[in-house]
Design a protein around this motif. Structure first.
Motif, PDB file in Angstrom:
ATOM      1  N   HIS A 288       0.636  -1.127  -0.158  1.00 27.21           N
ATOM      2  CA  HIS A 288      -0.104   0.155  -0.083  1.00 27.21           C
ATOM      3  C   HIS A 288       0.991   1.304   0.079  1.00 27.21           C
ATOM      4  O   HIS A 288       0.620   2.470  -0.504  1.00 27.21           O
ATOM      5  CB  HIS A 288      -0.596  -0.160   1.017  1.00 27.21           C
ATOM      6  CG  HIS A 288      -1.463   1.452   1.772  1.00 27.21           C
ATOM      7  ND1 HIS A 288      -1.301   1.922   2.372  1.00 27.21           N
ATOM      8  CD2 HIS A 288      -3.369   1.764   0.343  1.00 27.21           C
ATOM      9  CE1 HIS A 288      -2.796   3.127   2.090  1.00 27.21           C
ATOM     10  NE2 HIS A 288      -3.081   2.889   0.962  1.00 27.21           N
ATOM     11  N   MET A 291       2.278   1.666  -3.594  1.00 26.37           N
ATOM     12  CA  MET A 291       1.418   2.352  -4.900  1.00 26.37           C
ATOM     13  C   MET A 291       0.991   3.802  -4.509  1.00 26.37           C
ATOM     14  O   MET A 291       1.220   4.659  -4.994  1.00 26.37           O
ATOM     15  CB  MET A 291      -0.249   1.545  -4.644  1.00 26.37           C
ATOM     16  CG  MET A 291       0.199   0.376  -4.886  1.00 26.37           C
ATOM     17  SD  MET A 291      -0.952  -1.042  -4.950  1.00 26.37           S
ATOM     18  CE  MET A 291      -1.500  -0.182  -6.436  1.00 26.37           C
ATOM     19  N   GLN A 292       1.032   3.873  -2.791  1.00 27.70           N
ATOM     20  CA  GLN A 292       1.347   5.540  -2.551  1.00 27.70           C
ATOM     21  C   GLN A 292       2.213   6.474  -3.215  1.00 27.70           C
ATOM     22  O   GLN A 292       2.088   7.675  -4.194  1.00 27.70           O
ATOM     23  CB  GLN A 292       0.734   6.033  -1.285  1.00 27.70           C
ATOM     24  CG  GLN A 292       0.423   7.563  -1.210  1.00 27.70           C
ATOM     25  CD  GLN A 292      -0.861   7.487  -0.727  1.00 27.70           C
ATOM     26  OE1 GLN A 292      -1.795   6.509  -1.166  1.00 27.70           O
ATOM     27  NE2 GLN A 292      -1.036   8.443  -1.053  1.00 27.70           N
ATOM     28  N   THR A 321      -5.555   8.014  -3.481  1.00 30.03           N
ATOM     29  CA  THR A 321      -4.981   7.770  -2.272  1.00 30.03           C
ATOM     30  C   THR A 321      -6.940   7.661  -1.607  1.00 30.03           C
ATOM     31  O   THR A 321      -6.317   6.383  -0.826  1.00 30.03           O
ATOM     32  CB  THR A 321      -4.586   9.153  -1.416  1.00 30.03           C
ATOM     33  OG1 THR A 321      -3.672   9.833  -1.738  1.00 30.03           O
ATOM     34  CG2 THR A 321      -4.417   8.765  -0.092  1.00 30.03           C
ATOM     35  N   LEU A 324      -6.904   3.734  -2.750  1.00 35.68           N
ATOM     36  CA  LEU A 324      -6.231   3.075  -1.748  1.00 35.68           C
ATOM     37  C   LEU A 324      -6.721   2.382  -0.905  1.00 35.68           C
ATOM     38  O   LEU A 324      -6.189   1.051   0.137  1.00 35.68           O
ATOM     39  CB  LEU A 324      -4.322   3.368  -2.031  1.00 35.68           C
ATOM     40  CG  LEU A 324      -4.019   3.543  -3.656  1.00 35.68           C
ATOM     41  CD1 LEU A 324      -2.113   4.361  -3.109  1.00 35.68           C
ATOM     42  CD2 LEU A 324      -3.455   1.534  -3.748  1.00 35.68           C
ATOM     43  N   ARG A 327      -9.497  -0.328  -0.118  1.00 34.71           N
ATOM     44  CA  ARG A 327      -8.778  -1.221  -0.730  1.00 34.71           C
ATOM     45  C   ARG A 327      -7.997  -1.749   0.685  1.00 34.71           C
ATOM     46  O   ARG A 327      -7.590  -2.883   0.627  1.00 34.71           O
ATOM     47  CB  ARG A 327      -8.337  -1.164  -1.955  1.00 34.71           C
ATOM     48  CG  ARG A 327      -8.509  -0.931  -3.613  1.00 34.71           C
ATOM     49  CD  ARG A 327     -10.566  -1.542  -3.794  1.00 34.71           C
ATOM     50  NE  ARG A 327      -9.748  -3.441  -3.684  1.00 34.71           N
ATOM     51  CZ  ARG A 327     -11.322  -3.486  -3.556  1.00 34.71           C
ATOM     52  NH1 ARG A 327     -12.362  -3.210  -3.549  1.00 34.71           N
ATOM     53  NH2 ARG A 327     -10.762  -5.314  -3.479  1.00 34.71           N
ATOM     54  N   LEU A 488      -5.581  -5.483  -4.237  1.00 32.37           N
ATOM     55  CA  LEU A 488      -5.031  -4.300  -3.812  1.00 32.37           C
ATOM     56  C   LEU A 488      -5.404  -3.437  -5.175  1.00 32.37           C
ATOM     57  O   LEU A 488      -5.490  -2.850  -6.047  1.00 32.37           O
ATOM     58  CB  LEU A 488      -4.157  -4.383  -3.108  1.00 32.37           C
ATOM     59  CG  LEU A 488      -3.337  -2.967  -2.804  1.00 32.37           C
ATOM     60  CD1 LEU A 488      -4.880  -1.813  -2.303  1.00 32.37           C
ATOM     61  CD2 LEU A 488      -2.800  -2.770  -1.927  1.00 32.37           C
ATOM     62  N   VAL A 492      -6.563  -2.031  -8.225  1.00 30.26           N
ATOM     63  CA  VAL A 492      -7.065  -0.156  -8.379  1.00 30.26           C
ATOM     64  C   VAL A 492      -6.521  -0.063  -9.592  1.00 30.26           C
ATOM     65  O   VAL A 492      -6.780   0.927 -10.753  1.00 30.26           O
ATOM     66  CB  VAL A 492      -5.113   0.101  -7.217  1.00 30.26           C
ATOM     67  CG1 VAL A 492      -4.567   1.077  -8.024  1.00 30.26           C
ATOM     68  CG2 VAL A 492      -6.278  -0.075  -6.016  1.00 30.26           C
TER      69      VAL A 492
END
Length: 550
Positions: A288, A291-292, A321, A324, A327, A488, A492
């Motif tokens: 996570h 991915m941010q 954001t 994410l 999820r 996830l 996304v």
């Protein structure tokens, strides 16, 4: 000649300021230095020539000008100076006669001043008249300038072309003024979503070389960080022999058990398997976070147009954001369920577990035979105890259908039954009763050494726990990355563009989202003006041809 003494309210360092101002211009290697000195002063002490020598020691771009020829003392002239006999200057020394302060006050025309200057030179310096004067100085400067330009032309062309390319790139980064806001917004959203997905897939236009990012970093998290963390989890970590023995005893109830109860194995193995949940949740958290980070990577390298529209950039960051964030609990729940699934059914019929049980079964049987062979035959009590255990094989035959798991536990019991010491005098029972009373406070006595049977029971359970734990760990190591990718990462990727369009592509938001930063328009205009000037300079240089030189 520079001013040395401050006058009036001038600063005390006026001389230094003037010197720095002069050096700022004459230090440029492309400039021509005009060193002016009055004829009624000593050329050897000329401050202008001294400063010129500092930046042009060879004198290749210095031209000396001698003024005030008409103000020299009677009986003196500047012949030696003008001939270069006093201080030689490569570009030459030219004498001039300027208008006096009276001529300026009386507004004497420049043409009349030049005519009077020529008359003075013909009278005072007839042999040098044609090589001095303001007109000759102008022609000489033009000639020097043209030669100097031609010498510097190649470098100037290169510099102008480089600067033009830089400003063109800068102007492109600022983008053109927005005409169709709807199309521009959709284009920016689509490009960001594509670059975000490409960064995950490893097909982005801008590849980071300083560190892992995007899909490569997610892969590293799965197979290095998460994998190593799982491998570092000790199957028996946090589990002592006393814990195992306590579980065995608690699972027997009020009656002493003939065999090791299966429920003790399940109780303990579930406790160990539960420890695999935290590394799985940490893996989700790391993915996570990566991915941010991809959002910032795309903003910095892939979609610089977003820098024009800070509100749009902030809105895109907020939408991604939020997606994410939505999820994250779903993925965490799936990882939790993966562990819960393993806890829900302890499959003792698993092929790998059955093989492990069979191998341990053979080892225990071999150890039992070795111990029985080594026991002395002269001890009747041991023989009686061994004889009393003959019911074990019968029971094993009657319950053989339960497989290797039950067989392993029973064979372990049989081995221990033969080793358990039988007291010679069964009368002193009070210590045992007293010990039972103490168990109300301390369920498992840890101060004494375990008996052979207790030790063997614990070893059997620990081996079974380790064998089954490794099977579950392998499953978790394979299933958690798959769950993270499905719930996830891939979700996304699949929903990002539709989420951005649904949240941002609205008529009411066009004007707000496509508002440029305050100084963006100004910087664009400045870059455009500079680019035009450079293009014009390049055109002028290209038009330079061989010209008539005076």
């Amino acid at each position: 000649m520079t001013q040395s003494v401050p006058v009036g309210d001038q600063p005390s360092n006026i001389e230094l300021q003037i010197r720095e101002l002069i050096l700022k211009y004459i230090s440029n290697p492309n400039s021509i230095i005009l060193a002016v000195t009055a004829a009624n002063t000593d050329m050897a002490t000329s401050e202008s020539l001294k400063v010129a020598r500092e930046v042009d020691p060879d004198g290749r771009r210095t031209l000396a000008v001698v003024t005030k020829l008409d103000l020299m003392d009677a009986g003196t002239d500047a012949m030696d100076v003008l001939m270069g006999r006093v201080i030689p200057v490569k570009l030459g020394i030219i004498g001039v006669v300027n208008r006096s302060q009276l001529d300026i006050n009386q507004k004497k025309p420049v043409a009349d001043a030049i005519r009077d200057e020529y008359a003075f030179l013909q009278k005072k310096y007839p042999s040098l008249a044609n090589r001095n004067g303001t007109k000759y100085l102008a022609r000489t400067l033009n000639r020097l300038l043209m030669h100097h330009i031609r010498d510097c032309l190649p470098e100037l062309k290169t510099r102008i072309n480089v600067l033009a390319a830089q400003y063109q790139s800068l102007l492109s980064s600022y983008g053109e003024p927005v005409e169709d806001k709807s199309a521009t917004l959709l284009q920016l959203i689509t490009k960001f979503a594509a670059e975000y997905c490409n960064t995950i897939e490893g097909t982005a236009k801008y590849i980071e070389t300083a560190e892992l990012c995007g899909g490569a970093r997610i892969c590293y998290i799965f197979h290095e960080t998460f994998g190593r963390t799982l491998e570092s989890v000790d199957p028996l970590g946090g589990l002592t022999t006393i814990d195992v023995l306590t579980a065995i005893r608690n699972a027997t109830g009020p009656r002493p058990a003939l065999f090791v109860p299966e429920v003790s194995f399940e109780l303990l193995v579930k406790r160990q398997v539960k420890r695999l949940e935290d590394p799985g949740l940490r893996c989700v958290e790391l993915v996570h976070e990566e991915m941010q980070r991809i959002i910032q990577h795309c903003s910095n390298y892939s979609t610089q147009e977003l820098l024009r529209f800070p509100k749009l950039h902030d809105a895109i960051v907020e939408v991604v954001t939020s997606l994410l964030r939505k999820r994250l609990p779903v993925t965490n729940e799936m990882v939790h369920n993966l562990v819960a699934i393993e806890l829900a059914y302890i499959n003792t019929k698993h092929p790998d577990f059955a093989d492990a049980c069979g191998l341990m079964n053979n080892n225990i049987e071999e150890q039992r035979r070795n111990r029985m062979r080594d026991q002395p035959s002269t001890v009747p009590r041991d023989k009686a105890a061994a004889g009393g255990s003959q019911t074990g094989p019968v029971s094993e035959q009657t319950e053989g259908g339960m497989g290797n798991w039950r067989g392993l536990l029973k064979k372990g019991e049989e081995a221990l039954t033969g080793e358990r010491p039988v007291p010679l005098n069964p009368l002193p029972a009070s210590p045992q009763r007293g010990h039972a009373v103490n168990l109300l406070d301390v369920p498992v006595p840890v101060s004494r050494k375990l008996s052979a049977r207790e030790q063997r029971d614990c070893e059997v359970i620990e081996r079974l726990i380790k064998s089954y734990f490794l099977i579950v760990r392998k499953n978790i190591q394979d299933s958690v990355p798959k769950a993270v990718m499905h719930f996830l990462v891939n979700h996304v990727k699949d929903c990002l563009q539709s989420e951005l369009v649904g949240q941002l592509y609205k008529t009411t938001l066009l004007d707000e989202l496509l508002t440029e930063s305050e100084d963006m328009a100004q910087r664009r205009n400045e870059a455009a003006d500079m680019l035009k000037a450079l293009q014009k300079a390049s055109q002028v240089i290209a038009e330079i041809r061989e010209t008539h030189l005076w």
